[in-house]
Design an enzyme around this catalytic site. Structure first.
Site, PDB file in Angstrom:
ATOM      1  CB  SER A 193     -90.989  -4.962 -22.261  1.00 41.19           C
ATOM      2  OG  SER A 193     -92.211  -5.421 -21.390  1.00 41.19           O
ATOM      3  CG  ASN A 248     -88.813  -9.466 -23.787  1.00 40.60           C
ATOM      4  OD1 ASN A 248     -89.626 -10.409 -24.070  1.00 40.60           O
ATOM      5  ND2 ASN A 248     -89.296  -8.350 -23.176  1.00 40.60           N
TER       6      ASN A 248
END
Ligand code: NAD
Length: 296
Positions: free
Chosen positions: A118, A189
């Site tokens: 991520s 993100n």
């Protein structure tokens, strides 16, 4: 069909293995931990049963999917015949660098090495291998069998051919791939985490309460859940770690994590996984109950 190896059988790895196997790929799921592998097997079985119950999958397709899945606790055995490895092990830079060094030795020279990270730089991971052109980010979303997006992240040296192959492969999984470049937080993100951080700052500054902030974003912006509830689901420790990657990597004070978030993580209030974050989760995840601290 390409042989696929998925490393890490936690939340993401079991879903990634499930989706590849469902779409015809032979898959070996690898984890250091036998208990995690066994748990993943149960989860995949339950998720396939749910698909059958909803009419999305036949019993025969379920059996065929299970027939394409193998599991192993040996990295060397699990990746030997792989044409594609998707790494979904714990989000820790040393774990990933060590794994990719080994993968470079253990896999066939043409094998593509993808990571589901991520927040760790694809370029950095690629740099510990002798094949940076074949290292790429394949960022699936949770829950993998349900969510349509794959953020395909090109490292600095990832080749056009490998990018195209991973974009095509994602489409074969009935997902929608989106090509992005390797900068901190990628796209998902980089946009999501500042929104969550801003929601926490808004709470911290007393502009509104937890329910008010989540209601504005749910009903006003048509988000399926508010940012504070979402932060609880993701894990406040994970949100903080990703904000730190953005803050360090981009050097812009706008990414500085809210002190309330830092305090909550320090105090062990991590959201669903610890039983309390902005909400209390000790009653399960169906019902929204404010954490005592945030009640008026
Ligand atoms: P998790 O903690 O649920 O599972 C990680 C698994 O990796 C564990 O079972 C652990 O035993 C195994 N593992 C650790 N080191 C290993 C090694 N060297 N070899 C083999 N197995 C090893 O983690 P997760 O939430 O599934 O996250 C996995 C990856 O996916 C991370 O990089 C994370 O950033 C990314 N990701 C997570 C989410 C999410 O919502 N959870 C979403 C997108 C991406």
């Amino acid at each position: 069909m390409l042989n696929v190896a998925v490393i890490g059988s936690g939340t993401m790895g079991n879903g990634i293995a499930h989706v590849f196997a469902q779409h015809g790929f032979p898959v070996t799921l690898i984890d250091l931990n036998q208990t995690a592998l066994d748990k993943a097997w149960t989860t995949i079985g339950k998720n396939l049963d749910r698909q059958v119950a909803k009419g999305g999958l036949s019993e025969d397709d379920k059996a065929a999917t299970l027939g394409r899945l193998q599991r192993s606790t040996s990295l060397a055995d699990g990746v030997r015949d792989a044409d594609l490895v998707v790494e979904a092990a714990t989000e820790n830079v040393n774990v990933k660098l060590d794994l990719f060094r080994q993968l470079d030795e253990l896999t066939k020279p043409g094998c593509i090495l993808a990571t589901n990270t991520s927040s760790i730089s694809i370029t950095r991971i690629a740099a510990v291998t002798g094949r940076p052109d074949k290292v790429i980010g394949m960022h699936f979303m949770n829950p993998v069998p349900v969510m349509k997006l794959v953020e395909v992240i090109r490292g600095y040296a990832t080749s056009d051919a490998v990018t195209e192959q991973i974009m095509d492969l994602s489409r074969q999984l009935q997902k929608t791939p989106t090509e992005v470049n390797d900068y901190p937080g990628f796209v998902a993100n980089r946009i999501l985490m500042p929104m969550i951080n801003e929601a926490i700052i808004t709470l911290h500054e007393g502009v509104a309460g937890v329910e008010e902030i989540d209601t504005v974003m749910k009903l006003g912006m048509a988000h399926p859940m508010g940012p504070l509830q979402l932060a609880d689901f993701i894990g406040l420790d994970v949100c903080l770690a990703i904000l730190r990657v953005l803050h360090d990597g981009l050097g812009n004070p706008k990414y500085a994590p809210c002190p309330l978030l830092v305090n909550m993580v320090t105090a062990g209030r991590l959201g669903v996984k610890s039983g309390e974050g902005f909400y209390s989760w000790t009653h399960g995840t169906k019902e929204l109950v404010l954490a005592e601290r945030f009640r008026k």
